[in-house]
Write a protein that holds these residues in place. Structure first.
Motif, PDB file in Angstrom:
ATOM      1  N   GLU A   1       0.531  -1.012   0.049  1.00  0.00           N
ATOM      2  CA  GLU A   1       0.268  -0.485   0.015  1.00  0.00           C
ATOM      3  C   GLU A   1       1.249   1.274  -0.032  1.00  0.00           C
ATOM      4  O   GLU A   1       0.264   2.429  -0.026  1.00  0.00           O
ATOM      5  CB  GLU A   1      -1.272  -0.199   1.359  1.00  0.00           C
ATOM      6  N   ASN A   2       2.467   1.173  -0.077  1.00  0.00           N
ATOM      7  CA  ASN A   2       2.957   2.518  -0.216  1.00  0.00           C
ATOM      8  C   ASN A   2       3.520   2.204  -1.498  1.00  0.00           C
ATOM      9  O   ASN A   2       4.790   2.020  -2.046  1.00  0.00           O
ATOM     10  CB  ASN A   2       4.207   1.848   0.792  1.00  0.00           C
ATOM     11  N   PRO A   3       3.138   3.366  -2.337  1.00  0.00           N
ATOM     12  CA  PRO A   3       3.453   3.458  -3.707  1.00  0.00           C
ATOM     13  C   PRO A   3       4.466   4.480  -4.144  1.00  0.00           C
ATOM     14  O   PRO A   3       5.395   4.683  -5.008  1.00  0.00           O
ATOM     15  CB  PRO A   3       2.389   4.905  -4.136  1.00  0.00           C
ATOM     16  N   GLY A   4       5.442   4.525  -2.726  1.00  0.00           N
ATOM     17  CA  GLY A   4       6.527   5.568  -2.773  1.00  0.00           C
ATOM     18  C   GLY A   4       6.576   6.851  -2.896  1.00  0.00           C
ATOM     19  O   GLY A   4       7.485   8.053  -3.037  1.00  0.00           O
ATOM     20  N   ILE A   5       5.214   7.522  -3.330  1.00  0.00           N
ATOM     21  CA  ILE A   5       5.115   8.778  -3.254  1.00  0.00           C
ATOM     22  C   ILE A   5       3.785   9.229  -2.382  1.00  0.00           C
ATOM     23  O   ILE A   5       2.694   8.381  -3.022  1.00  0.00           O
ATOM     24  CB  ILE A   5       5.265   9.373  -4.964  1.00  0.00           C
ATOM     25  N   THR A   6       3.180  10.580  -1.996  1.00  0.00           N
ATOM     26  CA  THR A   6       2.414  10.907  -1.330  1.00  0.00           C
ATOM     27  C   THR A   6       1.223  10.969  -2.299  1.00  0.00           C
ATOM     28  O   THR A   6       1.598  11.748  -3.045  1.00  0.00           O
ATOM     29  CB  THR A   6       2.006  11.505  -0.100  1.00  0.00           C
ATOM     30  N   TRP A   7       0.286  11.169  -1.626  1.00  0.00           N
ATOM     31  CA  TRP A   7      -0.918  11.181  -2.238  1.00  0.00           C
ATOM     32  C   TRP A   7      -1.050  13.057  -3.080  1.00  0.00           C
ATOM     33  O   TRP A   7      -1.714  13.167  -3.541  1.00  0.00           O
ATOM     34  CB  TRP A   7      -2.722  11.189  -2.235  1.00  0.00           C
ATOM     35  N   GLN A   8      -1.144  13.497  -1.327  1.00  0.00           N
ATOM     36  CA  GLN A   8      -1.018  14.657  -1.532  1.00  0.00           C
ATOM     37  C   GLN A   8       0.552  15.378  -2.535  1.00  0.00           C
ATOM     38  O   GLN A   8       0.224  16.282  -3.759  1.00  0.00           O
ATOM     39  CB  GLN A   8      -0.410  15.808  -0.130  1.00  0.00           C
ATOM     40  N   GLU A   9       1.471  14.675  -2.649  1.00  0.00           N
ATOM     41  CA  GLU A   9       2.719  15.032  -3.767  1.00  0.00           C
ATOM     42  C   GLU A   9       2.127  14.513  -5.292  1.00  0.00           C
ATOM     43  O   GLU A   9       2.519  15.444  -6.271  1.00  0.00           O
ATOM     44  CB  GLU A   9       3.582  14.058  -3.495  1.00  0.00           C
ATOM     45  N   LEU A  10       1.250  13.806  -5.217  1.00  0.00           N
ATOM     46  CA  LEU A  10       0.682  13.052  -6.574  1.00  0.00           C
ATOM     47  C   LEU A  10      -0.462  13.726  -7.365  1.00  0.00           C
ATOM     48  O   LEU A  10      -0.063  14.235  -8.671  1.00  0.00           O
ATOM     49  CB  LEU A  10      -0.231  11.832  -6.743  1.00  0.00           C
ATOM     50  N   ALA A  11      -1.024  14.959  -6.604  1.00  0.00           N
ATOM     51  CA  ALA A  11      -1.737  15.825  -6.388  1.00  0.00           C
ATOM     52  C   ALA A  11      -1.433  17.425  -7.354  1.00  0.00           C
ATOM     53  O   ALA A  11      -1.756  17.521  -8.500  1.00  0.00           O
ATOM     54  CB  ALA A  11      -2.839  15.753  -5.865  1.00  0.00           C
ATOM     55  N   LYS A  12      -0.413  17.285  -6.410  1.00  0.00           N
ATOM     56  CA  LYS A  12      -0.176  18.608  -6.487  1.00  0.00           C
ATOM     57  C   LYS A  12       0.769  18.626  -8.094  1.00  0.00           C
ATOM     58  O   LYS A  12       0.369  19.420  -9.429  1.00  0.00           O
ATOM     59  CB  LYS A  12       1.183  18.950  -5.443  1.00  0.00           C
ATOM     60  N   THR A  13       1.509  17.522  -8.437  1.00  0.00           N
ATOM     61  CA  THR A  13       2.260  17.400  -9.902  1.00  0.00           C
ATOM     62  C   THR A  13       1.176  17.433 -10.763  1.00  0.00           C
ATOM     63  O   THR A  13       1.511  17.247 -11.997  1.00  0.00           O
ATOM     64  CB  THR A  13       3.104  15.792  -9.594  1.00  0.00           C
TER      65      THR A  13
END
Length: 338
Positions: free
Chosen positions: A81-93
């Protein structure tokens, strides 16, 4: 009987080394090897429209069909369950990417990795890979977390890790050639194979733009893959040796990287491999390697990781063993044959 037992042991070892058993298992059915050979092709693009249609987003965000580029992050059960990057980082990117429809960011993972509320509330498209057809699932198969850059037509531009996602702006610039990198082999389209082995190599589906030197006198098959720590540690040494090999122009390296075509592309891109890379070879190649070992009386050869197989263009086995030991000795090995 002993021959078949030894061959079955070889298949098992190759499977452990990274999923390169596809050609070996196919080689047992030699009757239709040529027909199977003709059906094999390199993975160069994905049908994105089919992908978006088959795997509906489980989040509120849908895939932008008008984007010029698509960056897809694929996670596997290995990441849990750990994609190596946070969902917040993904959304911002994704928000930064979406300006002027330049790029779209998509997250793909199996159901096992999508439990919980975060994937459903994510501010980017989240696709369930379990919904994919067998063909698409096979094309997108990877052994570890992988980032893929596509153009709007589904052509695979680059395959890398999270570093490419975090530095996505660099994807808008042309890929630079690494300093001191050896020149790629001449285009095989302008060459004619000069030997039995070269003719088989000519038909192989390479996952890279680099094509083999079909007029080489010697070939080295480098069995190596992205999840093997020893293979990755040895790769810089292989690249240094290859620069000298290309100057010599008598010998060519061909890397066989197992598990999946995308893994092979990832591995080649990671090291800017200047030699051709093929996912697992072909049934015809596997059959010839088996024949070469038999003729050389080396049917009991042990497979290492990474592994190197030295052969002549006309299909004679010279040596095989640990790549770290043999590749630096390429001049000695080839000179002994002359």
């Amino acid at each position: 009987m002993y021959r078949y037992i030894s061959f079955l042991i070889l298949i098992l070892v190759l499977f452990v080394l990274g999923g390169i058993t596809q050609p070996c298992m196919a080689a047992r059915d030699n009757t239709h090897a040529r027909e199977k050979q003709g059906k094999m092709s390199a993975l160069t693009r994905i049908d994105l429209k089919k992908l978006w249609k088959e795997a509906k987003s489980i989040s509120q965000e849908k895939v932008n069909p008008r984007a010029k580029l698509y960056m897809v992050l694929i996670c596997t059960p290995a990441e849990k369950e750990n994609p190596g990057i946070t969902w917040q980082e993904l959304a911002k990117t994704r928000e930064e990417m979406s300006e002027d429809n330049r790029m779209e960011l998509v997250f793909i993972a199996p159901q096992f990795c999508l439990n919980g509320t975060e994937p459903k509330n994510a501010h980017l498209p989240v696709l369930n890979s379990n919904q994919l057809s067998a063909a698409l699932a096979n094309d997108l198969r990877v052994s570890r977390r992988t980032v893929i850059l596509f153009n709007s037509k589904g052509k695979i531009l680059r395959v890398a890790d999270l570093e490419m996602l975090r530095d996505w702006q660099q994807c808008l610039a042309p890929k630079q050639k690494a300093p001191g990198q050896a020149l790629p082999a001449p285009s095989s389209k302008k060459q004619k194979p000069t030997g039995k082995l070269a003719k088989i190599i000519h038909k192989m589906p390479f996952q890279t733009k680099q094509r083999p030197n079909l007029q080489a006198r010697y070939y080295v098959f480098l069995i190596s893959y992205r999840t093997c720590a020893s293979c990755c540690a040895e790769m810089p040494n292989v690249l240094r040796e290859y620069e000298n090999m290309r100057k010599d122009d008598r010998i060519e390296i061909i890397m066989l990287s197992g598990f999946s075509p995308l893994d092979a592309k990832f591995y080649a891109d990671r090291y800017n491999a200047p030699f051709p890379v093929c996912h697992a070879g072909t049934p015809e190649l596997s059959h010839l390697l088996e024949e070469m070992r038999k003729n050389a009386g080396k049917e009991r050869s042990r497979i290492s990781a990474p592994h190197a197989i030295f052969a002549t263009a006309d299909g004679k086995l010279l040596q095989e063993g640990p790549a770290g030991q043999l590749i630096p000795q390429w001049k000695t090995i080839t000179c002994e044959e002359e």
